[in-house]
Design a protein around this motif. Structure first.
Motif, short mmCIF file in Angstrom:
data_model
loop_
_atom_site.label_atom_id
_atom_site.label_comp_id
_atom_site.label_asym_id
_atom_site.label_seq_id
_atom_site.Cartn_x
_atom_site.Cartn_y
_atom_site.Cartn_z
N ASP A 73 43.53 80.55 -29.74
CA ASP A 73 43.88 79.54 -28.74
C ASP A 73 45.35 79.64 -28.35
N ALA A 84 46.63 80.45 -24.55
CA ALA A 84 47.51 79.50 -23.86
C ALA A 84 48.82 80.17 -23.43
N GLU A 133 49.93 80.68 -19.51
CA GLU A 133 51.18 80.09 -19.00
C GLU A 133 52.03 81.14 -18.27
#
Length: 194
Positions: A64, A68, A72
């Protein structure tokens, strides 16, 4: 060292940390040792228990984190340079792709990109258990090298006794604040050198 050279070094460091994080820290967690429990029904002193299901094939928390981080960087890059082209498929290559795609952007956008990349490098190190990377940064308020990572608060805390908040507590900094301070200081010193 110029700001551009420092940016390249920080990008390479963050990519290296991402590569290590992805290779070494997404592997399946080791199974817990056999657990023994007292069984009050049979008065047996100890019995074995087995897990109800198999463990995940990889550490999902790290996965995760990687997803992420990559998301981003891709979103920021495409917002600054919509014609950047497709992002690389390897997570550690996204940093060089972002730096190349935004190399002609304005100084503010480049500083924002460098701040994201540097912050993520700190996050990757901390995710691997290497929180000593925080000690290499001076406190943004007092300038001393007395920062320690507080994992429960997810903040760097200055241990200098005279560096306090208005209510007398120790000053603390998020990773984003440390990254902004680092990148701004690097860019400022590069401007003074020219």
């Amino acid at each position: 060292m110029s700001a551009e050279a420092t940016s390249r070094r920080d990008t390479a460091t963050t990519a290296s940390r991402m590569r290590l994080l992805r290779r070494e820290f997404t592997t399946a967690p080791r199974p817990a040792p056999t657990q023994f429990v007292d069984d009050p029904r049979t008065a047996a002193p100890r019995s074995r228990t087995s897990p109800a299901h198999s463990p995940a094939p990889m550490d999902l928390g790290v996965l995760d984190h990687v997803i992420a981080a990559v998301t981003e960087v891709i979103e920021h890059t495409l917002a600054v340079a919509p014609d950047a082209g497709p992002a690389p498929t390897m997570p550690d290559e996204v940093y060089q792709w972002a730096a190349t795609a935004t190399s002609t952007a304005g100084p503010g956008e480049q500083q924002a990109r460098d701040t994201i990349i540097y912050r993520q490098g700190l996050e990757h190190a901390i995710a691997m258990g290497e929180d000593t990377v925080i000690r290499r940064h001076p406190c943004p308020q007092c300038g001393t090298y007395g920062l320690l990572w507080q994992s429960a608060a997810r903040r760097a805390v200055c241990v200098h006794t005279r560096c306090t908040t208005r209510d007398g507590g120790p000053t603390s900094w998020s990773l984003a604040q440390l990254a902004r301070h680092h990148v701004a200081a690097t860019n400022s010193s590069a401007r003074r050198a020219t």
